[in-house]
Design an enzyme around this catalytic site. Structure first.
Site, mmCIF file in Angstrom:
data_model
loop_
_atom_site.group_PDB
_atom_site.id
_atom_site.type_symbol
_atom_site.label_atom_id
_atom_site.label_comp_id
_atom_site.label_asym_id
_atom_site.label_seq_id
_atom_site.Cartn_x
_atom_site.Cartn_y
_atom_site.Cartn_z
ATOM 1 N N CYS A 1 -12.538 6.169 31.732
ATOM 2 C CA CYS A 1 -13.855 6.415 31.027
ATOM 3 C C CYS A 1 -14.658 7.539 31.762
ATOM 4 C CB CYS A 1 -14.772 4.957 31.168
ATOM 5 S SG CYS A 1 -16.035 5.092 30.154
ATOM 6 N N ASP B 1 -17.517 -6.366 34.014
ATOM 7 C CA ASP B 1 -17.634 -5.696 35.197
ATOM 8 C C ASP B 1 -18.134 -6.399 36.530
ATOM 9 O OD1 ASP B 1 -18.158 -3.372 36.555
ATOM 10 O OD2 ASP B 1 -19.467 -2.475 34.902
#
Length: 206
Positions: free
Chosen positions: A13, A130
């Site tokens: 990412c 996360d």
């Protein structure tokens, strides 16, 4: 975007340049992410569109959004040509339902907390789990936690690096992993050797 049971899904990412994208694709990434929210990794729709054209069909292009109005997400996703939308924020089920008709793969990012999120609770196609401080890039204590069941399409994120990703995968048995700051030479600047090292380490023994 295929992922067999013996192949870990890997998303890199925060890519910003042609070389970032080419390195990730050549190293075997399954997905690459472009950040549209406020960040040193932020790109605009035109840049994401230009970079996306370099990406082969089998690699998923993902736009990352945080607390954005629905119309802005829809507009940026359309203009950039990305194929997946990843949402970090308080979006409700109606928000996901509204985007579902756009043809995008939907990824819900959730912080690990008291209860464990489950993939599909908001109609999303994938869940990104996360750290308790999402986006911090700080490794968290994932070992021994009651994470999502095997077989669910969920990605482990938060402080992963080429050095710790193999242990993290062994401890949590995720469907996939996601990395951004863990493959950077400085904040917002990718290290191409680290991207390759991360993918090799994540799939070691896979």
């Amino acid at each position: 975007m295929s992922n067999s049971s013996d192949s870990l899904f890997i998303k890199i990412c925060g890519l910003k340049t042609e070389q970032d994208v080419d390195t990730a694709v050549e190293a075997g990434a399954d997905a690459i992410g472009f950040v549209f929210s406020a960040s040193p990794r932020r790109v605009d729709a035109a840049t994401a569109a230009r970079l996306s054209r370099r990406v082969p069909e089998h690699v998923l292009t993902v736009g990352v959004f945080r607390d954005e109005p629905l119309d802005d997400v829809r507009s940026l996703a359309t203009d950039s040509g990305i194929r997946a939308v990843q949402l970090h924020g308080p979006e409700d089920r109606a928000y996901y339902d509204d985007l579902a008709g756009g043809g995008w793969t939907l990824i819900r990012a959730a912080a690990f907390g008291g209860s464990v999120p489950r993939c599909g609770e908001y109609g999303e196609d994938m869940l990104l789990l996360d750290s308790p401080v999402p986006g911090s890039g700080i490794a968290w204590d994932w070992a021994g936690k009651p994470l999502a069941p095997a077989g669910e399409r969920w990605l482990l994120a938060g402080g992963l690096t080429p050095e710790n990703v193999r242990a993290a995968v062994a401890a949590t048995d995720p469907w996939g992993v996601d990395v951004s700051s863990g493959v950077e030479q400085s904040r917002g600047v990718k290290d191409h050797a680290l991207i390759t090292d991360f993918i090799e380490a994540a799939r070691a023994g896979n």
